[in-house]
Design an enzyme around this catalytic site. Sequence first.
Site, PDB file in Angstrom:
ATOM      1  N   SER A 143      14.415  -2.803 -21.038  1.00  0.00           N
ATOM      2  CA  SER A 143      14.301  -1.360 -21.286  1.00  0.00           C
ATOM      3  C   SER A 143      13.064  -0.831 -20.578  1.00  0.00           C
ATOM      4  O   SER A 143      12.173  -1.602 -20.189  1.00  0.00           O
ATOM      5  CB  SER A 143      14.186  -1.125 -22.801  1.00  0.00           C
ATOM      6  N   TYR A 156      12.146  -1.541 -31.812  1.00  0.00           N
ATOM      7  CA  TYR A 156      12.860  -1.569 -30.535  1.00  0.00           C
ATOM      8  C   TYR A 156      11.893  -1.900 -29.402  1.00  0.00           C
ATOM      9  O   TYR A 156      12.183  -2.738 -28.544  1.00  0.00           O
ATOM     10  CB  TYR A 156      13.541  -0.226 -30.291  1.00  0.00           C
TER      11      TYR A 156
END
Length: 251
Positions: A143, A156
Amino acid sequence: MTHPFDLTGKVAIVTGANTGIGQAIALSLAAAGADIAAVGRTPAEETVAKVRSMGRKAEIVAADLSTIEPVQRVVDETLAKLGGLDVLVNNAGIIRRADAVDFTEEDWDAVIDTNLKSVFFLCQAAGRHMIAQGSGKIINIASMLTFQGGIRVPSYTASKSGIGGLTKLLANEWAAKGVNVNAIAPGYIATNNTTALQADEARNKAIVDRIPAARWGDASDLGGAAVFLASRASDYVQGHILAVDGGWLAR
């Protein structure tokens, strides 16, 4: 001599293959010649139908990756149904949003278990098979938050930072054994996971204004990177995190 991006005869596991990034990657790998084991909690019926329409084999492998219970079965079922395992794409993931001061242990554990713990143990299970056969490609989905902190997504961010480190560690251990381990770091891609951001007018504008490509990415934008990292074309690429971000990190 086959094209270096040709995946004919290869078998790929793609987790979270039902929609979005996972579906797009599965279809891109199939278009390059791979057979697909579509893994996820929700049966990836549409993905499998599309892969089969290309003339490739595809099988649904049902698995809830919020725990590591199904990990070995995913590998075993893929081998039984498709006759091999050459590529693993760890795409399945979840996200929970809240201010750090309010974030719950439940939300922390849920994200870390799915996004990091299950990824490691699936890499381990697939890696044992790949090491034994002397070849394999593992692609983890990282990410922008592998590189940046973000806001309101502490678990996350921690999980995706962990994916970056895990990718490098496995590459260090397995590169000499014929197994390539790399990652793709998507930028802002229009998927179910980013619906809330797209719906927030102020955040959406701020995001698009910073992207040099001046748009959200589409899941299909990740297909070429996945094919590259799954193919012979990337045989000397190890422990790399490939950003597909419209230039986000360059700004």
